[in-house]
Write an enzyme that holds these catalytic residues in place. Structure first.
Site, mmCIF file in Angstrom:
data_model
loop_
_atom_site.group_PDB
_atom_site.id
_atom_site.type_symbol
_atom_site.label_atom_id
_atom_site.label_comp_id
_atom_site.label_asym_id
_atom_site.label_seq_id
_atom_site.Cartn_x
_atom_site.Cartn_y
_atom_site.Cartn_z
ATOM 1 N N TYR A 1 2.434 4.581 -5.097
ATOM 2 C CA TYR A 1 2.263 5.706 -4.130
ATOM 3 C C TYR A 1 1.248 6.737 -4.706
ATOM 4 C CZ TYR A 1 6.694 4.493 -1.939
ATOM 5 O OH TYR A 1 7.601 3.737 -1.342
ATOM 6 N N HIS B 1 9.436 -3.612 -5.795
ATOM 7 C CA HIS B 1 9.034 -2.836 -4.444
ATOM 8 C C HIS B 1 8.098 -4.108 -3.797
ATOM 9 C CE1 HIS B 1 6.205 0.601 -3.345
ATOM 10 N NE2 HIS B 1 6.750 0.205 -2.381
#
Length: 319
Positions: free
Chosen positions: A59, A124
């Site tokens: 992110y 992820h």
């Protein structure tokens, strides 16, 4: 002031606030967030009873982890007062689920977060890697990190629900503690519900992210890169307009819909301002005291019926 409900996370012994703080916006993924705003958002979330904070090195290319680390440090409360999850395997420069990379990854994340350990480390978006590598290499590497005390629990995340059954059927029982699913426990797509009995039978904790379906269930509509079909976007737009006409807010309705299933330990939603934190907590508190708005919900479900459970392929999008 009554506090947010805490829910058990599978067999971990952790109790997560039913609303989780998604820290991807702190990585400036949806516009710039100042350090003051980031700190104030985290502080307000903690004050209102949110104890679960989720981030990833992906992110904002590590920015989110750094911002969350600073904000948590600024709280000045004991470490066991909050639960932090971060991820590994997906980075700004691409995917790498190798044992070497994920082992380095946790040290980098801990430095950015200014922590000695994270409560949950998740692989992820595993659909972009080799699922067999995740089973045979990544998860065993994470088990070593668990033994070393750098992480407490192991998770996997992804968009297609099939990745969870594929991995959980192939790892030893108890090797994966948590799954994080997104966009499948929303008014427009409730397919995660079909998987709940299976996940519970495996003793796995369940986190559901993006109750607003990555912006579909909002008055302002999804970001330009949203991968949904035109048909799904316009149905959600119509549902949002209908709610507005009735003096209701589709985002609140969507949040309450996701929160009302107690088998989901935490509903994770991205937040980047004190106002967003307050709105999400207020939606949860109202649900706890007054229940959800069944009438409006039925009407919105009728509008969305033609596009119900219509998903999209995983793309290399921001999320």
């Amino acid at each position: 002031m009554s506090k947010l409900e805490l829910r058990e996370l599978g067999n971990t012994g952790l109790k997560l606030s039913c609303v989780g703080f998604g820290a991807s916006p702190l990585g400036n993924v949806f516009g710039t967030v100042s350090e003051e705003e980031a700190n104030a958002s985290v502080r307000e979330a903690f004050r209102l009873g949110i104890n679960f904070f989720d981030t990833s090195p992906y992110y904002g290319g590590t920015l989110s982890e750094k911002a969350l680390g600073k904000a948590l440090k600024a709280l000045g409360v004991p470490r066991d007062n909050y639960i932090v999850s971060t991820k590994c395997g997906r980075y700004a420069e691409g995917f790498d689920f190798s044992a070497d990379r994920v082992t380095k990854s946790i040290d980098e994340s801990l430095a950015r977060l200014q922590l000695d350990y994270v409560d949950i480390l998740q692989c992820h978006d595993i659909e972009f890697g080799s699922l067999d590598q995740v089973v045979n290499e990544t998860i065993p590497a994470l088990q070593k990190l668990k033994e070393a005390g750098k992480i407490r629990f192991i998770g996997i995340t992804g968009l297609p629900l099939g990745v969870f059954t594929y991995v959980l059927d192939r790892v030893p029982p108890g090797a994966v503690d948590v799954i994080l699913s997104y966009c499948h426990h929303c008014i427009n797509d409730s397919t995660l519900e079909d998987l709940l009995p299976y996940l519970k039978s495996k003793g796995v904790g369940i986190i559901s992210a993006s109750p607003l379906s990555m912006g579909l269930l909002t008055e302002s509509g999804p970001p330009h890169w949203h991968p949904a079909s035109t048909e799904l976007k316009s149905a959600c737009q119509a549902a949002a307009a209908y709610c507005k006409e009735k003096g209701k807010n589709i985002s609140k309705l969507a949040m309450q819909y996701s929160l009302s299933n107690k088998d989901v330990s935490s509903v994770l939603v991205g937040m980047n301002s004190v106002r967003q934190v307050e709105e999400n907590v207020a939606a949860a508190m109202e649900l706890a005291t007054a229940g959800k708005d069944e009438e409006t919900l039925l009407e919105v479900e009728a509008i969305l019926k033609p596009v119900k459970n219509q998903t999209w392929p995983s793309g290399i999008q921001q999320k």
